[in-house]
Design a protein around this motif. Sequence first.
Motif, PDB file in Angstrom:
ATOM      1  N   PHE A   1       0.824  -1.215   0.000  1.00 63.15           N
ATOM      2  CA  PHE A   1       0.000   0.000   0.000  1.00 63.15           C
ATOM      3  C   PHE A   1       0.855   1.262   0.000  1.00 63.15           C
ATOM      4  O   PHE A   1       1.704   1.445   0.883  1.00 63.15           O
ATOM      5  CB  PHE A   1      -0.929   0.019   1.222  1.00 63.15           C
ATOM      6  CG  PHE A   1      -2.066   0.988   1.049  1.00 63.15           C
ATOM      7  CD1 PHE A   1      -3.287   0.575   0.551  1.00 63.15           C
ATOM      8  CD2 PHE A   1      -1.880   2.331   1.335  1.00 63.15           C
ATOM      9  CE1 PHE A   1      -4.314   1.477   0.339  1.00 63.15           C
ATOM     10  CE2 PHE A   1      -2.910   3.244   1.127  1.00 63.15           C
ATOM     11  CZ  PHE A   1      -4.123   2.804   0.638  1.00 63.15           C
TER      12      PHE A   1
ATOM     13  N   GLY B   1      -9.306   9.964   0.210  1.00 62.13           N
ATOM     14  CA  GLY B   1      -8.762   8.732  -0.370  1.00 62.13           C
ATOM     15  C   GLY B   1      -9.900   7.943  -0.972  1.00 62.13           C
ATOM     16  O   GLY B   1     -10.921   7.725  -0.324  1.00 62.13           O
TER      17      GLY B   1
ATOM     18  N   TYR C   1      -5.316   3.543  -5.918  1.00 67.76           N
ATOM     19  CA  TYR C   1      -5.716   4.465  -4.848  1.00 67.76           C
ATOM     20  C   TYR C   1      -5.529   5.894  -5.336  1.00 67.76           C
ATOM     21  O   TYR C   1      -4.506   6.233  -5.938  1.00 67.76           O
ATOM     22  CB  TYR C   1      -4.854   4.193  -3.616  1.00 67.76           C
ATOM     23  CG  TYR C   1      -5.284   4.950  -2.378  1.00 67.76           C
ATOM     24  CD1 TYR C   1      -6.383   4.534  -1.632  1.00 67.76           C
ATOM     25  CD2 TYR C   1      -4.589   6.071  -1.951  1.00 67.76           C
ATOM     26  CE1 TYR C   1      -6.778   5.222  -0.489  1.00 67.76           C
ATOM     27  CE2 TYR C   1      -4.978   6.762  -0.810  1.00 67.76           C
ATOM     28  CZ  TYR C   1      -6.075   6.330  -0.085  1.00 67.76           C
ATOM     29  OH  TYR C   1      -6.464   7.006   1.048  1.00 67.76           O
TER      30      TYR C   1
ATOM     31  N   ARG D   1      -5.414   9.865  -4.274  1.00 72.16           N
ATOM     32  CA  ARG D   1      -5.191  10.693  -3.091  1.00 72.16           C
ATOM     33  C   ARG D   1      -5.266  12.181  -3.452  1.00 72.16           C
ATOM     34  O   ARG D   1      -4.278  12.777  -3.869  1.00 72.16           O
ATOM     35  CB  ARG D   1      -3.820  10.329  -2.493  1.00 72.16           C
ATOM     36  CG  ARG D   1      -3.263  11.256  -1.420  1.00 72.16           C
ATOM     37  CD  ARG D   1      -4.201  11.548  -0.288  1.00 72.16           C
ATOM     38  NE  ARG D   1      -4.664  10.411   0.458  1.00 72.16           N
ATOM     39  CZ  ARG D   1      -4.023   9.842   1.484  1.00 72.16           C
ATOM     40  NH1 ARG D   1      -2.870  10.317   1.886  1.00 72.16           N
ATOM     41  NH2 ARG D   1      -4.557   8.814   2.118  1.00 72.16           N
TER      42      ARG D   1
ATOM     43  N   TYR E   1      -4.195  -3.049   2.596  1.00 72.71           N
ATOM     44  CA  TYR E   1      -3.591  -2.054   3.494  1.00 72.71           C
ATOM     45  C   TYR E   1      -2.911  -2.721   4.685  1.00 72.71           C
ATOM     46  O   TYR E   1      -1.813  -2.364   5.069  1.00 72.71           O
ATOM     47  CB  TYR E   1      -4.668  -1.067   3.984  1.00 72.71           C
ATOM     48  CG  TYR E   1      -4.061   0.017   4.842  1.00 72.71           C
ATOM     49  CD1 TYR E   1      -3.276   1.017   4.281  1.00 72.71           C
ATOM     50  CD2 TYR E   1      -4.227   0.018   6.225  1.00 72.71           C
ATOM     51  CE1 TYR E   1      -2.681   1.999   5.064  1.00 72.71           C
ATOM     52  CE2 TYR E   1      -3.639   1.003   7.018  1.00 72.71           C
ATOM     53  CZ  TYR E   1      -2.864   1.983   6.423  1.00 72.71           C
ATOM     54  OH  TYR E   1      -2.268   2.943   7.202  1.00 72.71           O
TER      55      TYR E   1
ATOM     56  N   LYS F   1     -10.756  15.107   7.367  1.00 72.12           N
ATOM     57  CA  LYS F   1      -9.639  14.249   6.964  1.00 72.12           C
ATOM     58  C   LYS F   1      -8.438  15.185   6.809  1.00 72.12           C
ATOM     59  O   LYS F   1      -8.200  15.775   5.757  1.00 72.12           O
ATOM     60  CB  LYS F   1      -9.974  13.513   5.666  1.00 72.12           C
ATOM     61  CG  LYS F   1      -9.236  12.182   5.574  1.00 72.12           C
ATOM     62  CD  LYS F   1      -9.935  11.235   4.631  1.00 72.12           C
ATOM     63  CE  LYS F   1      -9.085  10.010   4.338  1.00 72.12           C
ATOM     64  NZ  LYS F   1      -8.820   9.144   5.474  1.00 72.12           N
TER      65      LYS F   1
ATOM     66  N   THR G   1      -7.640   4.431  10.854  1.00 72.10           N
ATOM     67  CA  THR G   1      -7.529   3.993   9.458  1.00 72.10           C
ATOM     68  C   THR G   1      -8.857   3.404   8.978  1.00 72.10           C
ATOM     69  O   THR G   1      -8.970   3.018   7.819  1.00 72.10           O
ATOM     70  CB  THR G   1      -6.435   2.925   9.300  1.00 72.10           C
ATOM     71  OG1 THR G   1      -6.642   1.936  10.309  1.00 72.10           O
ATOM     72  CG2 THR G   1      -5.054   3.527   9.463  1.00 72.10           C
TER      73      THR G   1
ATOM     74  N   THR H   1     -11.787   3.023   3.086  1.00 73.56           N
ATOM     75  CA  THR H   1     -11.401   2.892   1.678  1.00 73.56           C
ATOM     76  C   THR H   1     -10.174   1.999   1.558  1.00 73.56           C
ATOM     77  O   THR H   1     -10.150   1.063   0.751  1.00 73.56           O
ATOM     78  CB  THR H   1     -11.121   4.283   1.073  1.00 73.56           C
ATOM     79  OG1 THR H   1     -12.332   5.011   1.106  1.00 73.56           O
ATOM     80  CG2 THR H   1     -10.613   4.179  -0.349  1.00 73.56           C
ATOM     81  N   ALA H   2      -9.156   2.273   2.372  1.00 75.08           N
ATOM     82  CA  ALA H   2      -7.938   1.468   2.307  1.00 75.08           C
ATOM     83  C   ALA H   2      -8.199   0.078   2.877  1.00 75.08           C
ATOM     84  O   ALA H   2      -7.786  -0.935   2.313  1.00 75.08           O
ATOM     85  CB  ALA H   2      -6.812   2.160   3.061  1.00 75.08           C
TER      86      ALA H   2
HETATM   87  C1  COI Z   1      -8.208   5.689   3.488  1.00 68.69           C
HETATM   88  O1  COI Z   1      -8.834   4.716   3.912  1.00 68.69           O
HETATM   89  O2  COI Z   1      -8.367   6.112   2.342  1.00 68.69           O
HETATM   90  C2  COI Z   1      -7.266   6.421   4.337  1.00 68.69           C
HETATM   91  O3  COI Z   1      -6.961   7.549   4.080  1.00 68.69           O
HETATM   92  C3  COI Z   1      -6.654   5.712   5.453  1.00 68.69           C
HETATM   93  C4  COI Z   1      -5.180   5.745   5.332  1.00 68.69           C
HETATM   94  C5  COI Z   1      -4.673   5.036   6.503  1.00 68.69           C
HETATM   95  C6  COI Z   1      -4.640   5.144   4.078  1.00 68.69           C
END
Ligand code: COI
Length: 356
Positions: free
Chosen positions: A23, A71, A135, A137, A167, A195, A234, A300-301
């Motif tokens: 990840f 994310g 992913y 961001r 993750y 966030k 998370t 999400t992660a």
């Molecule tokens: C997500 O779940 O998208 C987050 O931002 C958590 C992060 C720990 C990757």
Amino acid sequence: MTDIAITRTTSPKQTPPDESLSFGKVFTDHMFLMNYEEGKGWHDPRIVPYAPFTLDPACCVLHYGQGIFDGLKAFRGRDGQVRIFRGPDHAQRLNRSAHYLCIPELDPALVEESFRALVEVDERWVPSLAGTSLYIRPTVIATETFLGVHPSHSYLYFVILCPVGAYYKEGMNPVRILASDQHVRAVKGGLGAAKTMANYAASLYGAEEAQKAGYTQVLWLDAVEHKYLDEVGTMNIMMRIGDEIVTPALNGAILDGITRRSTLTLLRDWGYRVSERPVSIDEVTAAAKAGTLEMWGTGTAAVISPVGELGYKGERYVINGGVTGALTQKLYDTIIGIQYGTSNDPYGWAKPVRRG
Ligand code: COI
């Protein structure tokens, strides 16, 4: 809508093998940028080759933490089509985070288009192995150069992409979480629902301690009484206690997770009794002892992540025999089915990246 200028890289990188993905370590060929200046507003949306930024050392995000991110993920379906999961909801959440941090609102349609257009440009980076995804961001940082505490007058919005696998190192196997009665992540009236980088910085010390004690993550309790569950940092936390599905209510200290929302929608549509309410740690440990508890995280992660063990005040509580519960598995299968386009998507959550 404002046109997005696209400059493609002349030296595309090699994509990593899907099997090698963890990840957040590998980034694609391009990124999306847009600037804000007071009096001019958000301007100059563009996709350019991925590259480091040059930032003035007095740039205020570096000193006062005025920044936000989000994310979300794009998935390559079994039909080869790439779809983004709940882009509009993530664009709206980015704006809610912006509001908390005194950052000027972004056009949600342009934010959604920034995801779509960037993923389309870097489409070859979307992996296809089960459990992998791209992913996305999006981030906003305050860029004015000054020392002093007030909202910045200039900002940079950027979006980067990384192909990812699971993750947690456990993958879809149950994780162990430690409820902390020592450290806190966020307090009502603070930034917990945004966030923002600060919440993750606040979680590091407690998370290190939990890891030394053999746990994957911290289950944060409320900052006032250290009694009610907030979230895992998370991921949001959810459980079945007997025949009731319970998750902490959004109380201002908890992130309004998009996977949390998806899960609640599914559970309600499946006819479960679902409560968003305060959940005390004592109620949870009692249910674990009675064998009436199934627990999972949503993010999400993390997707849907089973919880197999809970630590609290020196005790270890094994949950659901330490194995993935049937409901947790059903939620995981349904959500990834929608994400990969193998199940019906009655909610219209997964939108194709290619137009037409
Ligand atoms: C997500 O779940 O998208 C987050 O931002 C958590 C992060 C720990 C990757």
